[in-house]
Design an enzyme around this catalytic site. Structure first.
Site, PDB file in Angstrom:
ATOM      1  N   ASP A  10       0.743  -0.940  -0.074  1.00 51.31           N
ATOM      2  CA  ASP A  10       0.027   0.016   0.040  1.00 51.31           C
ATOM      3  C   ASP A  10       0.907   1.356   0.019  1.00 51.31           C
ATOM      4  O   ASP A  10       0.516   2.294   0.754  1.00 51.31           O
ATOM      5  CB  ASP A  10      -1.149  -0.122   1.214  1.00 51.31           C
ATOM      6  CG  ASP A  10      -2.142  -1.073   1.203  1.00 51.31           C
ATOM      7  OD1 ASP A  10      -2.084  -1.799   0.135  1.00 51.31           O
ATOM      8  OD2 ASP A  10      -2.630  -1.065   2.275  1.00 51.31           O
ATOM      9  N   LYS A 108      -6.860  -4.606  -3.173  1.00 50.86           N
ATOM     10  CA  LYS A 108      -7.819  -5.442  -1.962  1.00 50.86           C
ATOM     11  C   LYS A 108      -8.832  -4.274  -1.238  1.00 50.86           C
ATOM     12  O   LYS A 108      -8.638  -2.932  -1.752  1.00 50.86           O
ATOM     13  CB  LYS A 108      -6.868  -5.856  -0.947  1.00 50.86           C
ATOM     14  CG  LYS A 108      -5.987  -4.611  -0.273  1.00 50.86           C
ATOM     15  CD  LYS A 108      -5.145  -5.273   0.778  1.00 50.86           C
ATOM     16  CE  LYS A 108      -3.989  -4.317   1.069  1.00 50.86           C
ATOM     17  NZ  LYS A 108      -4.599  -3.290   1.936  1.00 50.86           N
ATOM     18  N   CYS A 153      -1.858  -3.217   7.598  1.00 50.02           N
ATOM     19  CA  CYS A 153      -1.930  -4.019   6.493  1.00 50.02           C
ATOM     20  C   CYS A 153      -0.528  -4.646   6.460  1.00 50.02           C
ATOM     21  O   CYS A 153      -0.674  -5.812   6.034  1.00 50.02           O
ATOM     22  CB  CYS A 153      -2.015  -3.019   5.378  1.00 50.02           C
ATOM     23  SG  CYS A 153      -3.772  -2.328   5.315  1.00 50.02           S
TER      24      CYS A 153
END
Length: 199
Positions: A10, A108, A153
């Site tokens: 990310d 995601k 994450c």
């Protein structure tokens, strides 16, 4: 010889300073991540990819504010500012990230009703992203993780990687955390206890 992969979590504009859900110092790690990418045999990236009105957004819950929690069918969910909305500049990778050699980008969080921290499973811990199967079919048994944010994450991805049988390490110098109510220390301890190598 066992193959290994780098999983970059990310590294998106909304998680960097100036973004909708900025992680302090999130942009500082870009040069370190780039060096890891350059040295990686197999590179995989994740990308938070929410539809507008996602159920994890505080704006989808009248009377709720970011960082409060709500009960969802899959458990407790932290509510976030609207971030990484599909196709928005905030969802793009940081412009200095040299990511184009990546073999795979896993998107995601694109299902409206469920959030997804981990690169391997959505937050119900049952719905797979397909990453574990991809790694196994490529003969990859060892993964290293870096990116944003350490305590969400990155950590959930690392815990799932271990649970799926991969030898797992996290390059802490190439991560930055949110540290929500002590989450950084708690998730660091969880990773260490699960057998994640913290380097």
């Amino acid at each position: 010889m066992a193959e290994d992969a780098l999983i970059v979590i990310d590294m998106q504009n909304d998680f960097c300073p100036g973004g909708a859900l900025a992680v302090a110092g999130g942009d500082e790690i870009v040069p370190i991540v780039n060096r890891l990418i350059e040295g990686g045999r197999h590179v995989i990236l994740t990308q938070d990819w929410h539809p507008a009105g996602h159920s994890s957004f505080a704006s989808s819950h009248p009377g709720k504010a970011p960082f409060q929690t709500v009960a969802m069918p899959y458990g407790e969910q932290t509510l976030w500012p609207d971030h990484c909305v599909q196709g928005s500049p905030g969802a793009d990778f940081h412009p200095a990230l040299r990511w184009t050699t990546a073999e795979l980008v896993i998107r995601k969080g694109f299902r409206t009703g469920i959030d997804s921290y981990s690169a391997f499973f959505e937050n119900d811990h049952r719905t797979p992203t397909g990453l574990a199967g991809y790694l196994r079919e490529r003969g990859i048994s060892k993964v290293s993780l870096c990116g944003l944010a350490t305590d969400f994450c990155v950590a959930f991805s690392a815990l799932d990687a271990v649970a799926e049988g991969f030898s797992t390490s996290v390059v802490l110098g190439a991560c930055r955390g949110i540290d929500l109510n002590g989450s950084l220390a708690a998730m660091t301890r969880r990773m260490r206890d699960a057998g994640v190598e913290l380097i």
